[in-house]
Design an enzyme around this catalytic site. Structure first.
Site, PDB file in Angstrom:
ATOM      1  N   CYS A 127     -69.403 -58.563 -39.338  1.00 54.80           N
ATOM      2  CA  CYS A 127     -68.888 -57.103 -38.881  1.00 54.80           C
ATOM      3  C   CYS A 127     -69.968 -56.231 -39.650  1.00 54.80           C
ATOM      4  O   CYS A 127     -70.427 -56.861 -40.652  1.00 54.80           O
ATOM      5  CB  CYS A 127     -67.697 -56.770 -39.344  1.00 54.80           C
ATOM      6  N   ARG A 137     -74.678 -57.665 -36.398  1.00 52.73           N
ATOM      7  CA  ARG A 137     -73.562 -58.518 -37.243  1.00 52.73           C
ATOM      8  C   ARG A 137     -72.066 -58.824 -36.514  1.00 52.73           C
ATOM      9  O   ARG A 137     -71.426 -59.471 -36.973  1.00 52.73           O
ATOM     10  CB  ARG A 137     -73.216 -57.542 -38.355  1.00 52.73           C
ATOM     11  N   TRP A 151     -66.932 -58.744 -35.506  1.00 51.98           N
ATOM     12  CA  TRP A 151     -67.067 -60.137 -35.103  1.00 51.98           C
ATOM     13  C   TRP A 151     -65.555 -60.721 -35.486  1.00 51.98           C
ATOM     14  O   TRP A 151     -65.473 -60.825 -36.666  1.00 51.98           O
ATOM     15  CB  TRP A 151     -67.982 -60.955 -35.968  1.00 51.98           C
ATOM     16  N   ASN A 162     -65.487 -55.216 -43.709  1.00 53.17           N
ATOM     17  CA  ASN A 162     -66.316 -56.400 -43.555  1.00 53.17           C
ATOM     18  C   ASN A 162     -65.972 -57.403 -44.457  1.00 53.17           C
ATOM     19  O   ASN A 162     -66.344 -57.127 -45.643  1.00 53.17           O
ATOM     20  CB  ASN A 162     -67.868 -55.826 -43.547  1.00 53.17           C
ATOM     21  N   GLY A 163     -65.518 -58.464 -43.981  1.00 52.71           N
ATOM     22  CA  GLY A 163     -65.156 -59.627 -44.989  1.00 52.71           C
ATOM     23  C   GLY A 163     -63.793 -60.202 -44.581  1.00 52.71           C
ATOM     24  O   GLY A 163     -63.394 -59.970 -43.326  1.00 52.71           O
ATOM     25  N   GLU A 202     -82.986 -78.600 -33.273  1.00 50.29           N
ATOM     26  CA  GLU A 202     -83.207 -76.934 -33.030  1.00 50.29           C
ATOM     27  C   GLU A 202     -83.298 -76.743 -31.400  1.00 50.29           C
ATOM     28  O   GLU A 202     -82.694 -75.692 -31.234  1.00 50.29           O
ATOM     29  CB  GLU A 202     -84.487 -76.763 -33.723  1.00 50.29           C
ATOM     30  N   LYS A 259     -80.623 -74.240 -29.692  1.00 52.21           N
ATOM     31  CA  LYS A 259     -80.901 -73.306 -28.928  1.00 52.21           C
ATOM     32  C   LYS A 259     -80.150 -73.255 -27.681  1.00 52.21           C
ATOM     33  O   LYS A 259     -79.660 -72.203 -27.126  1.00 52.21           O
ATOM     34  CB  LYS A 259     -82.421 -73.178 -28.548  1.00 52.21           C
ATOM     35  N   GLU A 264     -76.491 -72.388 -27.719  1.00 50.36           N
ATOM     36  CA  GLU A 264     -75.844 -71.122 -28.213  1.00 50.36           C
ATOM     37  C   GLU A 264     -76.140 -70.160 -27.219  1.00 50.36           C
ATOM     38  O   GLU A 264     -75.597 -69.118 -27.082  1.00 50.36           O
ATOM     39  CB  GLU A 264     -76.273 -70.630 -29.620  1.00 50.36           C
ATOM     40  N   HIS A 290     -77.816 -96.793 -30.195  1.00 50.23           N
ATOM     41  CA  HIS A 290     -76.630 -96.833 -31.020  1.00 50.23           C
ATOM     42  C   HIS A 290     -75.444 -96.343 -30.575  1.00 50.23           C
ATOM     43  O   HIS A 290     -74.583 -95.871 -31.389  1.00 50.23           O
ATOM     44  CB  HIS A 290     -76.869 -96.753 -32.438  1.00 50.23           C
ATOM     45  N   LYS A 295     -75.658 -62.274 -34.927  1.00 50.49           N
ATOM     46  CA  LYS A 295     -76.813 -62.612 -35.511  1.00 50.49           C
ATOM     47  C   LYS A 295     -76.864 -63.152 -37.020  1.00 50.49           C
ATOM     48  O   LYS A 295     -77.353 -63.922 -37.597  1.00 50.49           O
ATOM     49  CB  LYS A 295     -77.592 -61.190 -35.439  1.00 50.49           C
TER      50      LYS A 295
HETATM   51  O1  M6R Z   1     -79.771 -65.637 -41.336  1.00 50.15           O
HETATM   52  P1  M6R Z   1     -79.967 -66.931 -41.400  1.00 50.15           P
HETATM   53  O2  M6R Z   1     -81.165 -67.642 -41.186  1.00 50.15           O
HETATM   54  O3  M6R Z   1     -79.221 -67.371 -42.656  1.00 50.15           O
HETATM   55  O4  M6R Z   1     -78.654 -67.682 -40.372  1.00 50.15           O
HETATM   56  C1  M6R Z   1     -78.311 -68.952 -40.449  1.00 50.15           C
HETATM   57  C2  M6R Z   1     -77.754 -69.143 -39.026  1.00 50.15           C
HETATM   58  O5  M6R Z   1     -76.606 -68.572 -38.910  1.00 50.15           O
HETATM   59  C3  M6R Z   1     -78.748 -69.115 -37.666  1.00 50.15           C
HETATM   60  O6  M6R Z   1     -79.972 -69.683 -37.947  1.00 50.15           O
HETATM   61  C4  M6R Z   1     -78.216 -69.506 -36.554  1.00 50.15           C
HETATM   62  O7  M6R Z   1     -77.838 -70.999 -36.578  1.00 50.15           O
HETATM   63  C5  M6R Z   1     -78.878 -69.016 -35.461  1.00 50.15           C
HETATM   64  N1  M6R Z   1     -78.178 -68.164 -34.499  1.00 50.15           N
HETATM   65  C6  M6R Z   1     -79.383 -70.051 -34.386  1.00 50.15           C
HETATM   66  O8  M6R Z   1     -80.210 -69.776 -33.397  1.00 50.15           O
END
Ligand code: M6R
Length: 615
Positions: free
Chosen positions: A2, A27, A74, A100-101, A488, A492, A495, A511, A610
């Site tokens: 948030c 956020r 969020w 926020n928290g 990775e 991607k 998400e 396996h 983010k």
């Molecule tokens: O800001 P950070 O690099 O600590 O964030 C870590 C993860 O939350 C972040 O990399 C997340 O997995 C991404 N949205 C992936 O694309």
């Protein structure tokens, strides 16, 4: 998670709050709201969905007043509905709060308050916090400003959890009280006006003079002054800092999405990561921010990398780089697991906390835990003013520039580059020869051009993406340093497209995972010409033998792969240790174009934010 913003001054608060809030949408973006003192009392607008929904509601029925608080959410407790959106009011309806928290003991507190006759309009922990504050305010004997400050202090003692808050009370016009425990909060210092925000980016058009509040500090904010105090009430020393890049506000330029813009920026972001840090003569690198002497670097016997999501994947590539260059054993750990785990850590271990935002709660918590146990901790961050950057003992900035798209792209490649630079430096303090160091340096210098070459294939990646966009599930395979690239690529894909995708080391196929292979399930196989190229070709054959389509990431001109795979995503050849940086780029483009083909909200995928600033 948030984002919160508060304003007190002489201008109309509503447009300022909405504008500043829009810069915190990274956020969280499932609902938003604001509360303004309108001369008669607290007036609230809140709406589920994006900030633009709130803006429309405010346009339809504007609130006039020169102080207020706002929030972009969020969801943690309670669905993203209008009623669960912040601000929340106390029982009197005179006190409004944004938060926020997470309040961990909110159920216990809610039960107690309910027994005392309180009723609640939402399912949130924040509304319980608002009632606790209101209750403490009502019972306080103090007067005026001191009464609200005392209420905040008392509530601090009652709650378990984290909070960055801003509170207003209709009996106290001209005063915003802010406080933080665990969650970040900054004061923006203006002329005849002051601000509070979760980070400096929110304040970019208004001021570059900020005070970064320390944990547990409380601030009484007025238009012409602010007083910061400790939880015990004593005034604390403040430092007004001038931030440089706070004024940078990204736009998409000619790109339809931030994600594509950020993918395309990688030649420059990689160059920024190594600029001024290469020492060709010494076959090494210069990393000024480590705050470690040559002796201390020589004493490192083990490295432990902490991070989450993409940042952790970069650390997994970093493990191969450091182990190869410096021969120092590296382990990688999910920050969230390390924090509460009991795994023994050997002496002379250096911790590296990797985080683009520098605000990820799990990584910050893990960093603090490692520091509590007495280990040296460095941060690898992009956001310069972030908590991890400030709290670590030293570190390396990525200098990737603002990353707005929720899917991390350029920060990943910059993180891997930082690991390469660090590996070289550590290698030269251990056993790496200057010649081998210089070879890698040459390849690093050529990398931006090779990234440019890789990006030229974007249209052909888009065609492949269109062909496979309607698959239900995808597998991503790679070996050694390309295994984290497979992870990775799968992350991607998940998400931003919501397709099921899994990353595995190629040889794990047999396996169990091989049971998933059928003609509807494409496998993305990273098969550039490294030491396990032939092994990867073996995996490719096994998939083809079972009718599964294969999309290979392969070097330009690899005719063998072209003859075997259903589609090829081409990359140029580079130094084997840097190849993962090139290999991930077609996977970023592949997920991007798949998401576009499926009509997804690329920059703001569902359920995500983010920066994950809650546990
Ligand atoms: O800001 P950070 O690099 O600590 O964030 C870590 C993860 O939350 C972040 O990399 C997340 O997995 C991404 N949205 C992936 O694309």
């Amino acid at each position: 998670m948030c984002g919160i913003v508060a304003y007190v001054g002489s201008r109309n608060a509503q447009p300022i709050l909405l504008d500043a809030l829009s810069r915190l949408e990274y956020r969280g973006y499932d609902s938003a709201g604001l509360a303004i003192l309108n001369g008669h009392g607290v007036e609230v607008r809140k709406k589920s969905g994006r900030i633009e929904n709130l803006a429309k509601a405010c346009q339809a029925k504007p609130i006039s007043g020169s102080m207020g608080i706002s929030h972009t959410r969020w969801a943690t407790h309670g669905a993203p509905t209008d009623s669960n959106a912040h601000p929340h009011l106390d029982a009197s309806g005179k006190l409004a709060l944004v938060h926020n928290g997470v309040i961990e003991n909110f159920l216990e507190l809610k039960e107690k308050l309910s027994k005392a006759g309180h009723t609640f309009q939402s399912d949130t922990d924040t509304e319980v916090l608002a009632h606790c504050l209101g209750d403490a305010y009502a019972k306080s004997q103090a007067k005026g400003e001191a009464r609200l400050l005392e209420a905040v202090r008392q509530t601090f003692n009652q709650i378990h959890g984290t909070m960055g808050i801003a509170v207003i009370h209709s009996d106290l016009p001209g005063l915003v009280v802010g406080a933080r425990r665990g969650s970040p909060l900054v004061i923006g210092v203006g002329q005849g006006e002051n601000f509070l925000a979760s980070d400096t980016q929110a304040l970019a058009p208004y001021t570059n003079r900020v005070v970064i509040l320390k944990d547990l500090e409380i601030v009484a904010l007025h238009a012409d002054r602010f007083d910061v105090s400790s939880p015990l009430g004593s005034n604390t020393q403040i430092k007004v800092e001038e931030i440089e890049n706070g004024m940078i506000h990204s736009d998409k330029g000619s790109h339809p999405h931030f994600m594509l813009k950020e993918i395309m920026e990688q030649p420059r972001s990689i160059e920024n990561a190594f600029r001024g840090r290469l020492d060709r003569d010494g076959g090494t690198t210069k990393l000024g921010g480590l705050n470690m002497s040559a002796d201390q670097l020589r004493q490192i016997q083990r490295i432990s990398v902490l991070g989450c999501g993409t940042a952790l994947h970069s650390g997994m590539v970093g493990k191969y780089l450091i182990e190869d260059l410096a021969k120092i054993p590296v382990e990688t750990q999910h920050a969230s697991e390390f924090r509460y785990g009991d795994s023994p850590v050997s002496r002379h271990t250096l911790f590296l906390a990797v985080s683009q935002s520098g605000e990820t709660a799990d990584t910050l918590g893990a960093l603090r835990e490692a520091q509590r146990r007495g280990y040296p901790c460095l941060g690898i961050c992009n956001n310069v003013a972030s908590s991890i950057a400030r709290e670590s003992d030293g570190g390396v900035y990525m200098h990737a520039g603002p990353e707005i798209g929720v899917a991390a792209t350029k920060s990943f490649t910059s993180q891997v580059m930082v690991f390469a630079l660090l590996g070289l430096l550590l290698g030269r303090h251990h056993q790496l020869s200057a010649n081998h160091g210089a070879e890698l340096l040459d390849a690093i210098v050529q990398l931006p051009e090779k990234i440019r070459q890789t990006l030229k294939h974007s249209d052909s990646v888009a065609r492949v993406a269109k062909t496979y966009a309607h698959s239900r599930s995808m597998l991503f395979l790679g070996r050694l340093a390309n295994f984290p690239i497979a992870l990775e690529g799968a992350l991607k894909m998940k998400e931003i497209t919501y397709l099921h995708a899994e990353g595995y080391p190629s040889a794990e196929l047999k396996h169990g995972v091989i049971a998933m292979i059928d003609k509807e399930t494409p496998t993305v196989l990273i098969a550039t010409q490294d030491g396990v190229y032939d092994k990867n070709l073996g995996s490719l054959q096994e998939i083809k033998a079972r009718g599964g389509p294969v999309i290979a990431v392969a070097e330009e001109g690899d005719s063998k792969i072209q003859g075997l795979a259903d589609a090829v995503l081409q990359v140029p050849k580079t130094h084997e240790l840097l190849q993962p940086i090139l290999n991930v780029i077609p996977l970023q483009l592949f997920s991007y174009h798949t998401a576009v083909a499926l009509g997804r909200d690329v920059d703001k995928p569902r359920n995500l934010a983010k920066s994950v600033t809650v546990e």
